[in-house]
Design a protein around this motif. Structure first.
Motif, PDB file in Angstrom:
ATOM      1  N   GLN A  88      21.713 -15.385  -2.612  1.00  0.00           N
ATOM      2  CA  GLN A  88      21.745 -14.310  -3.600  1.00  0.00           C
ATOM      3  C   GLN A  88      23.162 -13.967  -4.051  1.00  0.00           C
ATOM      4  N   CYS A  89      24.172 -14.509  -3.369  1.00  0.00           N
ATOM      5  CA  CYS A  89      25.549 -14.358  -3.845  1.00  0.00           C
ATOM      6  C   CYS A  89      25.735 -15.309  -5.028  1.00  0.00           C
ATOM      7  N   HIS A  90      26.229 -14.775  -6.137  1.00  0.00           N
ATOM      8  CA  HIS A  90      26.342 -15.605  -7.332  1.00  0.00           C
ATOM      9  C   HIS A  90      27.774 -15.913  -7.731  1.00  0.00           C
ATOM     10  N   THR A  91      28.739 -15.480  -6.919  1.00  0.00           N
ATOM     11  CA  THR A  91      30.136 -15.810  -7.199  1.00  0.00           C
ATOM     12  C   THR A  91      30.862 -16.073  -5.891  1.00  0.00           C
ATOM     13  N   GLU A  92      32.000 -16.711  -6.000  1.00  0.00           N
ATOM     14  CA  GLU A  92      32.851 -16.968  -4.841  1.00  0.00           C
ATOM     15  C   GLU A  92      33.277 -15.662  -4.162  1.00  0.00           C
ATOM     16  N   GLU A  93      33.555 -14.645  -4.959  1.00  0.00           N
ATOM     17  CA  GLU A  93      34.007 -13.366  -4.410  1.00  0.00           C
ATOM     18  C   GLU A  93      32.927 -12.726  -3.549  1.00  0.00           C
ATOM     19  N   LEU A  94      31.669 -12.840  -3.997  1.00  0.00           N
ATOM     20  CA  LEU A  94      30.576 -12.270  -3.204  1.00  0.00           C
ATOM     21  C   LEU A  94      30.387 -13.029  -1.896  1.00  0.00           C
ATOM     22  N   VAL A  95      30.595 -14.349  -1.897  1.00  0.00           N
ATOM     23  CA  VAL A  95      30.514 -15.122  -0.656  1.00  0.00           C
ATOM     24  C   VAL A  95      31.645 -14.698   0.285  1.00  0.00           C
ATOM     25  N   ASP A  96      32.845 -14.510  -0.295  1.00  0.00           N
ATOM     26  CA  ASP A  96      33.980 -14.028   0.504  1.00  0.00           C
ATOM     27  C   ASP A  96      33.639 -12.729   1.217  1.00  0.00           C
TER      28      ASP A  96
END
Length: 812
Positions: free
Chosen positions: A13-21
């Motif tokens: 459900q994370c849609h960007t690198e920043e959200l994965v971070d």
């Protein structure tokens, strides 16, 4: 502690690198360094992963290719066939025919889209920071096998399987470097037979600690393990927001914050779809590209299938294509390969030349590839339009020609030296140089179809030589023939004096105009026959040793019979017998010869208005007096037709002496000028009438356009409605003064163009221009440079300063 299912779903459900971070930072117990292992089991994997595809589109293609391979592998297993056995298909084309017997229905929108749902590319996240998800309903993997498949490098898992594209076991990792700044890539998979759990992992670039930075030159890429194994969980179905599908088996890969090039960043079902089509010229399976309503709420077409550039080019309703045709070559050391040329219209309905050119580039040349080299439908390398201008010397077709070279059936030993292991570019080697030279000679031939098309476009500019001749005559008379200037002119233009009142000889021959019957093509041929009359009851031709021989066959099939996507035909050439001189074996004597390519180079063209041409050249091993019997079969979905003929190797023919009168005996070697106006005026051409012949729009800012072909300046088109001329004429009022002003304008523009072109060519200068936004200097054609130069302040300068001496020799 979160369960594996929670971890996967939350990461998905994370849609960007920043959200994965942020997710990793908030769950440090799960993502502690002890839970990460180097990709491929080697911390020195940086070089393998970083040195793959040079572009994000080419890297993405490798992911799609893996999905196609996985889908074919699943079908093979479901058919209870060992993919490595002799029972398995020997090619990707054979696999499609065997495992998808209804594949011909994919030419219809409904069946094609239904199949395309099994391989999907979906977009999520912000428009300018998109993440891409790739799903396939292929073979899938058990959790315990992921480390030997998805997470391995250079293992050669597919090397013994002939019907798949992959063989190096590294292509799928090439996309990692385009996943944002940290290489986040989520992988999930379940075996097609539902015998195991769903396994997943997260890949990233290892973040170097301060201590590691002082000891390591490079970082590495690693993947997540929990409790020393790939995390997994049981599933029945997963809702992963796929298009009209739930995930049950197969594989899914999410590429976070994927770096897409400019021109492919908007609706992926349109822009990215077009880019992928260019690299997938003729894929084995269709693919579906899907964007989201929350990203583009006003777009009504967010799901589009793609099935290769070939189908886009050859569809009957394609408004961009003027014509296409092919040649098939069978020559050493290349083996057999087919070259198809697609010529685009110079103007399409409702658009001018410039708008048409822009539309064509946007639709079909997003990745700057004008010559495509493919293997099993996937483009493995390319040339830019530089090949068309510098090697083929077809300047008018620079933005209107796409060439496809199908390398699938090339000789393996030659083909393997052409492409890099990354499958996105050609090697800079001897084989590549040899193939380039061969293509340049064959496709750029002066009597070839491409040259004829360029000539037809150039000839759309008719020349009234009266004005030109008078000016050139005055000019030549006022220059000493032994002057350095005349010598320089002669080096470039072969300047000769025009004969006064040339006498035309009456040959006594009268030209008879024959009305040619219209050609009425059929979808499938109803006949196929040798065009030359039989001799002594047999079809026979003499082949001069060491020289080419062209042989023609008549048929009634349509021009695109060999090249069309649906139900294409083929021309098969077989050796019946080969009788060496002074050998008495007779009959089927073929001394040690297994195939025709060992003794003959054979090329054939696609049908053209009822004619198929075959070109033969004997190899060095063939001697004068040898006789070769060939069988030619025109095959396809309809009836097959055969013709047998005998080739008798003869002594080389003496070169023909051209007795035709040379044109330049009665003409000046200098190129003529053509005066054009915005609106029709007397016998002069309009802007619109000449635009096709110069492949450029004319406006008030245009002063002149040089027409160059094969590095020769052939015409100088001078715009008589330019702003420069209008401003210059404001200084004069009387009719005589305005006439002198126009004459001064014509002569200044013409002779400055002439001398600038001549000096630049003779001094062997090359011109380059810095690309906007980069420090890269890109080559610029001389004619483009001159046109731009005259459209700026240069033309106004030469009209108003320092031209008296130049004009004195041609004044009234």
């Amino acid at each position: 502690m979160k369960t594996p299912k929670q971890i996967f779903e939350e990461l998905f459900q994370c849609h960007t690198e920043e959200l994965v971070d942020n997710y990793i930072a908030n769950n440090s117990d799960i993502f502690q360094q002890g839970n990460w292992s180097p990709l491929g089991g080697n911390e020195n994997n940086y070089g393998v992963i970083e040195n793959q595809q040079a572009s994000p589109i080419a890297a993405l293609i490798e992911k799609i290719t893996n999905s196609i391979d996985a889908t074919l592998m699943r079908k093979c297993y479901e058919a209870d066939i060992d993919p490595k056995s002799d029972d398995a298909p020997k090619s990707m084309e054979e696999a499609r025919e065997s495992f998808f017997p209804d594949y011909k229905n994919w030419d219809l929108t409904g069946p094609r889209k239904a199949q395309a749902k099994n391989i999907q590319i979906l977009a999520d996240g912000p428009k300018l920071n998109s993440s891409l998800t790739i799903y396939d309903n292929g073979e899938g993997q058990h959790p315990e096998d992921l480390e030997n498949t998805f997470l391995s490098l250079l293992r050669g898992n597919k090397n013994e399987i002939h019907f798949v594209q992959g063989k190096y076991n590294m292509g799928g990792s090439g996309a990692i470097i385009f996943c944002g700044k940290k290489g986040y890539q989520l992988i999930g998979s379940r075996r097609f037979d539902k015998t195991g759990d769903f396994g997943f992992t997260l890949i990233r670039e290892h973040p170097l600690s301060k201590e590691e930075e002082s000891k390591k030159k490079n970082t590495w890429y690693e993947y997540l393990k929990i409790d020393r194994k790939i995390p997994s969980f049981k599933i029945d179905k997963l809702d992963l927001n796929l298009h009209e599908a739930l995930f049950e088996t197969g594989s899914i890969v999410k590429l976070y914050s994927y770096t897409l090039p400019e021109g492919s960043r908007s609706v992926i079902s349109r822009d990215l779809n077009q880019s992928l089509n260019e690299f997938l010229f003729n894929p084995a399976l269709p693919i579906l590209t899907v964007d989201r309503k929350y990203r583009y709420p006003k777009d009504i077409n967010l799901e589009r299938d793609l099935y290769g550039l070939q189908r886009r080019l050859e569809q009957s309703e394609n408004k961009y294509i003027e014509d296409y045709f092919s040649e098939t070559f069978r020559e050493e050391p290349f083996g057999s390969f087919k070259v198809t040329s697609y010529v685009f219209k110079s103007r399409i309905d409702g658009k001018n030349i410039k708008e048409t050119k822009t539309a064509i580039q946007s639709e079909f040349f997003k990745n700057n590839m004008s010559v495509l080299f493919s293997l099993n439908g996937q483009v493995h390398g390319s040339y830019t339009s530089e090949f068309i201008t510098r090697s083929l010397k077809l300047n008018l077709l620079k933005h209107h020609l796409l060439i496809h070279v199908d390398c699938t059936h090339m000789d393996y030993n030659f083909r393997k030296e052409l492409f890099m292991a990354s499958r996105d570019r050609l090697k800079d080697g001897e084989e590549t140089a040899r193939l380039r030279k061969f293509l340049a000679n064959k496709l750029g031939a002066g009597n070839g179809q491409l040259a004829q098309i360029e000539k037809k476009r150039k000839d759309s500019i008719s020349v009234d030589t009266k004005d030109t001749t008078e000016m050139l005559k005055s000019f030549s008379k006022n220059l000493p023939m032994d002057s350095e200037m005349m010598k320089l002119l002669s080096q470039t233009f072969k300047l000769e004096q025009k004969k006064e009142n040339p006498i035309k000889k009456d040959t006594g021959k009268k030209r008879e105009t024959e009305e040619k019957e219209p050609f009425l093509p059929k979808r499938f041929p109803s006949f196929f026959k040798f065009k030359t009359a039989k001799k002594d009851g047999i079809n026979a031709v003499n082949l001069p040793r060491g020289q080419d021989k062209s042989i023609s066959f008549q048929t009634d099939v349509e021009n695109h019979y060999f090249d069309r996507v649906e139900e294409p035909g083929d021309l098969k050439i077989a050796l019946v017998s080969y009788n060496k001189k002074n050998e008495s074996d007779g009959g089927d004597a073929s001394p040690g010869i297994e195939n025709i390519e060992e003794i003959l180079n054979i090329n054939h063209s696609s049908p053209r208005e009822g004619t198929i041409r075959l070109n033969l050249t004997a190899k060095n091993s063939v001697q004068v007096g040898d006789e070769i019997e060939l069988k030619i079969t025109l095959s396809g979905a309809g009836e097959d037709f055969e013709e047998i003929f005998l080739v008798k190797v003869a002594d080389p023919e003496a070169p023909k002496v051209n007795k035709e009168k040379k044109d330049d005996e009665d003409q000046f070697g200098l190129p003529p000028f053509v005066l054009v106006y915005k609106d029709k005026k007397e016998d002069h051409l309009t802007w619109e009438e000449v635009e096709e012949g110069i492949n450029s729009d004319i406006s008030y800012e245009t002063v002149m356009i040089p027409q160059v072909s094969n590095e020769n300046l052939e015409k100088v088109v001078i715009n008589m409605d330019s702003k420069v001329l209008k401003d210059f004429k404001t200084q004069y009022k009387s009719v005589d003064q305005l006439a002198v002003a126009e004459r001064k304008y014509i002569s200044s523009v013409y002779f400055h163009t002439l001398f600038l072109y001549m000096i630049t060519k003779n001094r062997k200068y090359s011109i380059a221009k810095q690309n906007n936004g980069t420090n890269i200097n890109e080559p610029v054609e001389l004619e483009t440079y001159l046109q731009d130069l005259f459209s700026s302040h240069y033309s106004a300068f030469i009209l108003n300063f320092g031209t008296n001496d130049l004009l004195q020799g041609i004044s009234e």
